[in-house]
Write an enzyme that holds these catalytic residues in place. Sequence first.
Site, PDB file in Angstrom:
ATOM      1  N   ILE A   1       0.847  -1.189   0.000  1.00  0.00           N
ATOM      2  CA  ILE A   1       0.000   0.000   0.000  1.00  0.00           C
ATOM      3  C   ILE A   1       0.884   1.240   0.000  1.00  0.00           C
ATOM      4  O   ILE A   1       1.752   1.399   0.859  1.00  0.00           O
ATOM      5  CB  ILE A   1      -0.931   0.026   1.230  1.00  0.00           C
ATOM      6  CG1 ILE A   1      -1.707  -1.292   1.344  1.00  0.00           C
ATOM      7  CG2 ILE A   1      -1.874   1.221   1.143  1.00  0.00           C
ATOM      8  CD1 ILE A   1      -2.587  -1.607   0.166  1.00  0.00           C
ATOM      9  N   LYS A   2       0.635   2.111  -0.956  1.00  0.00           N
ATOM     10  CA  LYS A   2       1.452   3.316  -1.103  1.00  0.00           C
ATOM     11  C   LYS A   2       0.706   4.495  -0.480  1.00  0.00           C
ATOM     12  O   LYS A   2      -0.427   4.800  -0.868  1.00  0.00           O
ATOM     13  CB  LYS A   2       1.711   3.564  -2.587  1.00  0.00           C
ATOM     14  CG  LYS A   2       2.939   4.393  -2.915  1.00  0.00           C
ATOM     15  CD  LYS A   2       3.155   4.350  -4.428  1.00  0.00           C
ATOM     16  CE  LYS A   2       4.378   5.123  -4.845  1.00  0.00           C
ATOM     17  NZ  LYS A   2       4.511   5.126  -6.323  1.00  0.00           N
ATOM     18  N   VAL A   3       1.347   5.139   0.495  1.00  0.00           N
ATOM     19  CA  VAL A   3       0.719   6.266   1.194  1.00  0.00           C
ATOM     20  C   VAL A   3       1.653   7.479   1.146  1.00  0.00           C
ATOM     21  O   VAL A   3       2.876   7.323   1.076  1.00  0.00           O
ATOM     22  CB  VAL A   3       0.388   5.920   2.666  1.00  0.00           C
ATOM     23  CG1 VAL A   3      -0.557   4.725   2.747  1.00  0.00           C
ATOM     24  CG2 VAL A   3       1.660   5.648   3.475  1.00  0.00           C
TER      25      VAL A   3
END
Length: 217
Positions: free
Chosen positions: A82-84
């Site tokens: 997951i890219k945040v």
Amino acid sequence: MKFFADTAEIDEIRDLAETGLLDGVTTNPSLVHKSGRDFIEVVREIAGVCPGPVSAEVVALDYAGMMREAEVLRKIGKNIAIKVPLTRDGLKACKALTGDGSMVNVTLCFSAAQALLAAKAGATFISPFVGRHDDVGFDGMELIADIRLIYDNYDFGTQILVASVRHPMHVVQAAKLGADVMTAPPKIIHQLFNHPLTDAGIKSFLADWEKTGQRIG
């Protein structure tokens, strides 16, 4: 150093996977927009081709929204990271997601201080953007060196994922500094093969072989 492809084009990903050079893939909303395809469909297809980490970015800016979107993305496959964004809510989501067993790529890092925060939040990957750093008059590789020193000082497990790679020397310099991963467009990865002396050597060898009049097989 691990090689990630920064693309949402499935044919490019398959081509790199066949060379044995592909360790993962990074995507972002801009790359998906360029592909002209459905976001979830693209990420699912990439995750099926690449067994390594595939970064899929949330677009919500608040913690609750990020967690809702992350839940959708996590269901695509076990290799989804997951890219945040590197914000307060982004790091809060990072802490919650890594604590629940997900890989998290904290993106848009432009300072060593930000990288320190991401590591403390448990990020799997930190993505410093070296090319964009260079664009505004700072040394992107100096940033990588600073992050490497800090992470080694405290034995952080967060992997340095060099992003916004603009040319082959970015790759070489990052490797010399001990970066764990680099992500680049496939065209940059292909440029790593190029050297005029290799081309000249092949041409010379083939010319000499032709003179022997022989064939293999």
